[in-house]
Scaffold this active site. Sequence first.
Site, PDB file in Angstrom:
ATOM      1  N   TRP A 100       0.843  -1.191   0.000  1.00  0.00           N
ATOM      2  CA  TRP A 100       0.000   0.000   0.000  1.00  0.00           C
ATOM      3  C   TRP A 100       0.890   1.258   0.000  1.00  0.00           C
ATOM      4  O   TRP A 100       1.859   1.341   0.756  1.00  0.00           O
ATOM      5  CB  TRP A 100      -0.916   0.023   1.244  1.00  0.00           C
ATOM      6  CG  TRP A 100      -1.724   1.292   1.255  1.00  0.00           C
ATOM      7  CD1 TRP A 100      -2.916   1.504   0.631  1.00  0.00           C
ATOM      8  CD2 TRP A 100      -1.372   2.533   1.885  1.00  0.00           C
ATOM      9  NE1 TRP A 100      -3.331   2.796   0.821  1.00  0.00           N
ATOM     10  CE2 TRP A 100      -2.398   3.455   1.582  1.00  0.00           C
ATOM     11  CE3 TRP A 100      -0.283   2.965   2.640  1.00  0.00           C
ATOM     12  CZ2 TRP A 100      -2.386   4.777   2.031  1.00  0.00           C
ATOM     13  CZ3 TRP A 100      -0.258   4.284   3.090  1.00  0.00           C
ATOM     14  CH2 TRP A 100      -1.315   5.163   2.788  1.00  0.00           C
ATOM     15  N   ASP A 139     -16.374  11.194  -3.145  1.00  0.00           N
ATOM     16  CA  ASP A 139     -15.722   9.968  -2.662  1.00  0.00           C
ATOM     17  C   ASP A 139     -16.481   9.441  -1.442  1.00  0.00           C
ATOM     18  O   ASP A 139     -17.658   9.761  -1.218  1.00  0.00           O
ATOM     19  CB  ASP A 139     -14.236  10.265  -2.373  1.00  0.00           C
ATOM     20  CG  ASP A 139     -13.341   9.041  -2.517  1.00  0.00           C
ATOM     21  OD1 ASP A 139     -13.401   8.181  -1.635  1.00  0.00           O
ATOM     22  OD2 ASP A 139     -12.601   8.928  -3.509  1.00  0.00           O
ATOM     23  N   ASP A 140     -15.832   8.672  -0.637  1.00  0.00           N
ATOM     24  CA  ASP A 140     -16.423   7.976   0.514  1.00  0.00           C
ATOM     25  C   ASP A 140     -17.183   8.943   1.444  1.00  0.00           C
ATOM     26  O   ASP A 140     -16.870  10.132   1.507  1.00  0.00           O
ATOM     27  CB  ASP A 140     -15.262   7.332   1.289  1.00  0.00           C
ATOM     28  CG  ASP A 140     -15.720   6.198   2.173  1.00  0.00           C
ATOM     29  OD1 ASP A 140     -16.926   6.045   2.359  1.00  0.00           O
ATOM     30  OD2 ASP A 140     -14.853   5.456   2.674  1.00  0.00           O
ATOM     31  N   ARG A 143      -9.978  -2.967   7.896  1.00  0.00           N
ATOM     32  CA  ARG A 143     -10.640  -1.661   7.826  1.00  0.00           C
ATOM     33  C   ARG A 143     -12.072  -1.763   8.361  1.00  0.00           C
ATOM     34  O   ARG A 143     -13.001  -1.183   7.803  1.00  0.00           O
ATOM     35  CB  ARG A 143     -10.652  -1.134   6.399  1.00  0.00           C
ATOM     36  CG  ARG A 143     -10.533   0.394   6.326  1.00  0.00           C
ATOM     37  CD  ARG A 143     -10.937   0.946   4.982  1.00  0.00           C
ATOM     38  NE  ARG A 143     -10.591   2.360   4.867  1.00  0.00           N
ATOM     39  CZ  ARG A 143     -11.206   3.222   4.091  1.00  0.00           C
ATOM     40  NH1 ARG A 143     -12.200   2.837   3.338  1.00  0.00           N
ATOM     41  NH2 ARG A 143     -10.834   4.472   4.039  1.00  0.00           N
ATOM     42  N   LYS A 148     -16.240   5.565  -9.100  1.00  0.00           N
ATOM     43  CA  LYS A 148     -14.978   5.024  -8.558  1.00  0.00           C
ATOM     44  C   LYS A 148     -15.356   3.790  -7.752  1.00  0.00           C
ATOM     45  O   LYS A 148     -16.052   3.886  -6.746  1.00  0.00           O
ATOM     46  CB  LYS A 148     -14.304   6.071  -7.674  1.00  0.00           C
ATOM     47  CG  LYS A 148     -13.010   5.588  -7.033  1.00  0.00           C
ATOM     48  CD  LYS A 148     -12.350   6.736  -6.293  1.00  0.00           C
ATOM     49  CE  LYS A 148     -11.132   6.313  -5.497  1.00  0.00           C
ATOM     50  NZ  LYS A 148     -10.602   7.418  -4.690  1.00  0.00           N
ATOM     51  N   TRP A 149     -14.917   2.634  -8.231  1.00  0.00           N
ATOM     52  CA  TRP A 149     -15.299   1.326  -7.638  1.00  0.00           C
ATOM     53  C   TRP A 149     -14.153   0.886  -6.742  1.00  0.00           C
ATOM     54  O   TRP A 149     -13.138   0.398  -7.214  1.00  0.00           O
ATOM     55  CB  TRP A 149     -15.523   0.343  -8.783  1.00  0.00           C
ATOM     56  CG  TRP A 149     -15.953  -1.037  -8.414  1.00  0.00           C
ATOM     57  CD1 TRP A 149     -15.296  -1.943  -7.644  1.00  0.00           C
ATOM     58  CD2 TRP A 149     -17.150  -1.689  -8.869  1.00  0.00           C
ATOM     59  NE1 TRP A 149     -15.995  -3.115  -7.577  1.00  0.00           N
ATOM     60  CE2 TRP A 149     -17.139  -3.001  -8.322  1.00  0.00           C
ATOM     61  CE3 TRP A 149     -18.222  -1.331  -9.683  1.00  0.00           C
ATOM     62  CZ2 TRP A 149     -18.150  -3.921  -8.575  1.00  0.00           C
ATOM     63  CZ3 TRP A 149     -19.223  -2.249  -9.936  1.00  0.00           C
ATOM     64  CH2 TRP A 149     -19.189  -3.517  -9.375  1.00  0.00           C
ATOM     65  N   ASP A 150     -14.332   1.090  -5.458  1.00  0.00           N
ATOM     66  CA  ASP A 150     -13.257   0.824  -4.509  1.00  0.00           C
ATOM     67  C   ASP A 150     -13.396  -0.586  -3.921  1.00  0.00           C
ATOM     68  O   ASP A 150     -14.446  -1.251  -4.057  1.00  0.00           O
ATOM     69  CB  ASP A 150     -13.312   1.876  -3.385  1.00  0.00           C
ATOM     70  CG  ASP A 150     -11.957   2.120  -2.739  1.00  0.00           C
ATOM     71  OD1 ASP A 150     -11.061   1.283  -2.917  1.00  0.00           O
ATOM     72  OD2 ASP A 150     -11.814   3.142  -2.038  1.00  0.00           O
ATOM     73  N   ASN A 188     -11.638  -2.171  -0.361  1.00  0.00           N
ATOM     74  CA  ASN A 188     -10.604  -1.874   0.627  1.00  0.00           C
ATOM     75  C   ASN A 188     -10.179  -3.023   1.519  1.00  0.00           C
ATOM     76  O   ASN A 188      -9.769  -2.808   2.651  1.00  0.00           O
ATOM     77  CB  ASN A 188     -11.036  -0.679   1.471  1.00  0.00           C
ATOM     78  CG  ASN A 188     -10.873   0.613   0.689  1.00  0.00           C
ATOM     79  OD1 ASN A 188      -9.767   0.934   0.269  1.00  0.00           O
ATOM     80  ND2 ASN A 188     -11.952   1.330   0.469  1.00  0.00           N
ATOM     81  N   CYS A 247     -10.317   0.664  -8.146  1.00  0.00           N
ATOM     82  CA  CYS A 247      -9.437   1.115  -7.074  1.00  0.00           C
ATOM     83  C   CYS A 247      -9.497   0.031  -6.015  1.00  0.00           C
ATOM     84  O   CYS A 247     -10.521  -0.623  -5.846  1.00  0.00           O
ATOM     85  CB  CYS A 247     -10.012   2.431  -6.546  1.00  0.00           C
ATOM     86  SG  CYS A 247      -9.282   3.021  -5.013  1.00  0.00           S
ATOM     87  N   ASP A 301      -2.686   5.338  -3.356  1.00  0.00           N
ATOM     88  CA  ASP A 301      -3.153   6.354  -2.408  1.00  0.00           C
ATOM     89  C   ASP A 301      -2.031   7.311  -2.047  1.00  0.00           C
ATOM     90  O   ASP A 301      -2.264   8.326  -1.390  1.00  0.00           O
ATOM     91  CB  ASP A 301      -3.657   5.690  -1.118  1.00  0.00           C
ATOM     92  CG  ASP A 301      -5.117   5.303  -1.234  1.00  0.00           C
ATOM     93  OD1 ASP A 301      -5.772   5.726  -2.204  1.00  0.00           O
ATOM     94  OD2 ASP A 301      -5.593   4.562  -0.354  1.00  0.00           O
TER      95      ASP A 301
HETATM   96  C1  DGJ Z   1      -9.236   3.991  -0.576  1.00  0.00           C
HETATM   97  C2  DGJ Z   1      -9.003   4.737  -1.858  1.00  0.00           C
HETATM   98  O1  DGJ Z   1      -7.799   4.336  -2.423  1.00  0.00           O
HETATM   99  C3  DGJ Z   1      -9.032   6.231  -1.582  1.00  0.00           C
HETATM  100  O2  DGJ Z   1      -8.753   6.938  -2.744  1.00  0.00           O
HETATM  101  C4  DGJ Z   1     -10.369   6.608  -1.019  1.00  0.00           C
HETATM  102  O3  DGJ Z   1     -11.372   6.425  -1.980  1.00  0.00           O
HETATM  103  C5  DGJ Z   1     -10.656   5.783   0.223  1.00  0.00           C
HETATM  104  N1  DGJ Z   1     -10.514   4.380  -0.023  1.00  0.00           N
HETATM  105  C6  DGJ Z   1     -12.050   6.065   0.726  1.00  0.00           C
HETATM  106  O4  DGJ Z   1     -12.388   5.268   1.769  1.00  0.00           O
END
Ligand code: DGJ
Length: 755
Positions: free
Chosen positions: A199, A366-367, A442, A475-477, A479, A525, A547
Amino acid sequence: MNVEFLADWKAFRLETEHSVYLMQIGKAGDLRHVYYGPPVARDHALFDLSSRIERAFSPYPEGLSPAESPDLAPLEISGFGCGDYRNGAVTFEKENGNCATSLVYDSHRIVSGKPSLPGLPASFAENGAARTLEIRMRDLFSGVRVVLSYSVFGNSDLIARSIRVENTTKQRIVIRKLMSAQLDFHTGNFELLSLHGHWGNERNFVRRKLERGATVIRSLRGMSGSHSTPAFALASPGTSEENGEVYGVMLLYSGSFHAEIELDPYFSLRAAIGLEPENFFWNLDPGESFQAPEALILYSNRGLGEFSRSCHRFLRDHLIRSPWKNRRIPVLLNSWEALYFDFNESDLLRTAREAAALGMELFVLDDGWFGKRNDARSSLGDWRVNPEKIRDLGSLSRRIHEEKMMFGLWIEPEMISVDSDLYRQHPDWVLQVPGAPRSLCRDQLVLDLARAEVVDFLFESISSLLHSARIEYVKWDCNRNLTEVFSSAYPARRQGEICHRYMLGVYELLERILAAFPGLLLESCSGGGGRFDAGMLYYSPQIWCSDNTDAVSRIPIQLGTSLFYPVSSMGAHVAASPNHQTRREIPWELRGALALSGSFGYELDPSHLSPEEKRTVRAQIVCFRKYAELIRCGNFQRLDETFGANDIAAWGWVAENQDEALFFLVRKTALPWWYGPRTVLRFRGLNPDKEYCLESSGEIIHGSTLMNAGFLLLNFGWECECKSFYFRAVREISSGKNAALLSPEVPTSAGIRRM
Ligand code: DGJ
């Protein structure tokens, strides 16, 4: 481009623009690899079956000579347990428990075009400009059919390979291992090139010497991930940007993958890539078939620069489908580093208004806009607007459009928070082992996309979200990665399938959403750049690169990524200074250069900018508009050999017709220039027979001078210093002779210009 069966030698010949690939059916019916490299004639000497190798104690099929040992042969597809002791490509477990697998030739056919692969990303050929060879093989121990596909394309050197297993028998088998492509070489004098990181520092270029034994590059995460990339290259020792032979292998897959590169005791090399066997097996009942992900292979003898450009062209022309690949993408402002979770509707409108006034064209929320999400601990799965922050998405989007901006939205469909209505309704919809401990990451869990009803639910909830407002970008995240991979919807014997079924669910969901919203600009993402793989590019033309928005630390990330993937696919934004990840102060020029070397956008709060900084942003956007076409379609050039690891880095683009070029030069850390070493910056990819005007000075310089003598850098030493060079061709000199007269040979040790 051609595919032929050479009946006299029972051999297959694939021909691309600059390479030939040969295979031959061996005496034992096995499919032997004969040759892969620069063009060779249809020469009988290549196919002489008498010249097999013999070594002591190598097993061979009963009735044949020791020279037919599978342990010594370069094979197209190796089995398991029958005397080939190298890493194998295919293992089938039969009902009686036997895992011995040996594949022999059965039949073949050659067809026009490039077939798609059901449920999986796959390369394509528009207007059918491709030929595909399908070779049917049969497992001697079960009769199960294996179909190997090879496609060659009209205007490219890449070959698409894939493998399908068809259970044409009456017994159930279990696929224990299935590599998508195998490449065997008689000699193994190669360096292995691959991308590794974590990361915030994804896809750093790694070059290593191969020693005897096996090297594995893989992901066990259920996703491709930030740590390794499903692609590698084998290069002749010392291969540089401009010289040397390179063989490349890329997997079109976003789940766990496995690449093994094995130098055997006799220094022969086997390389293979495919599904990671440690978290995969697949039950194949009679009548069922299984399609493995596609792999791309490439041979180039013109160094790493041309290798990368061939990959970029192929991915743009034959893999990325989005209509956006042929358009200038809008300049976006992403709210993440501007506002994080802390905003209300008027903050969003103010930010969008200010961004629009600076020339930005797309506002991305975003989020933090949904459920009751004010931090990362809740609400994933509840894809409804948080009424405490935003009245409704439709009216927010309308008001943003009134500011002359498009509207984009962040979602994380594959995930679920324990603190969510979705989890309270469907606690069984997550990947977990019932009654056993589970892992959070997370604060979230992973939805079980192996279940059809979960995919249906996500399709419904995302489509109704996208219908509820005018949303042009998503933006399809994603995490976190997978743990405790178990699905209560499947029986015990199918649990080894869940990792792959999860990824098939993701692909199905993406496919259905893009079919319903074909104009949507999708950026994938995963906790930064954890989803940069060729499989994802089939669905999203751009992928968030990292990021880490610190322009200095992004240099090795973006240059590393460029080994395989096009610059236009790299999500990259100008962020605030000091940077939020590193606290480093970075000048606008350098932040702009890194964002321009990607999809270009901003990730800062415009209300924090001084009037002078606002003028800078406006000027950067004018630059982006000017260079966007060159950056999207031009040929990418890395000007040094370190993929951004050195203190000085340089790269750029040259238009296909060589009439225009843009280069960036960066120094990362300060060096007192009065005693620093001199550097010569030599440009690449220009036409030596053209004269170019350097826009900043109006100076006219020959292409040959720029490429051979270059610029001498004497006082280029400030911390984070960045210079750009934009050249336009002003005159073409008719012959090479003439060019030499106008530009006498200059020793390469001497640059022509002090800076
Ligand atoms: C991780 C992404 O890489 C960031 O750009 C952002 O969208 C955050 N998540 C939001 O929680």
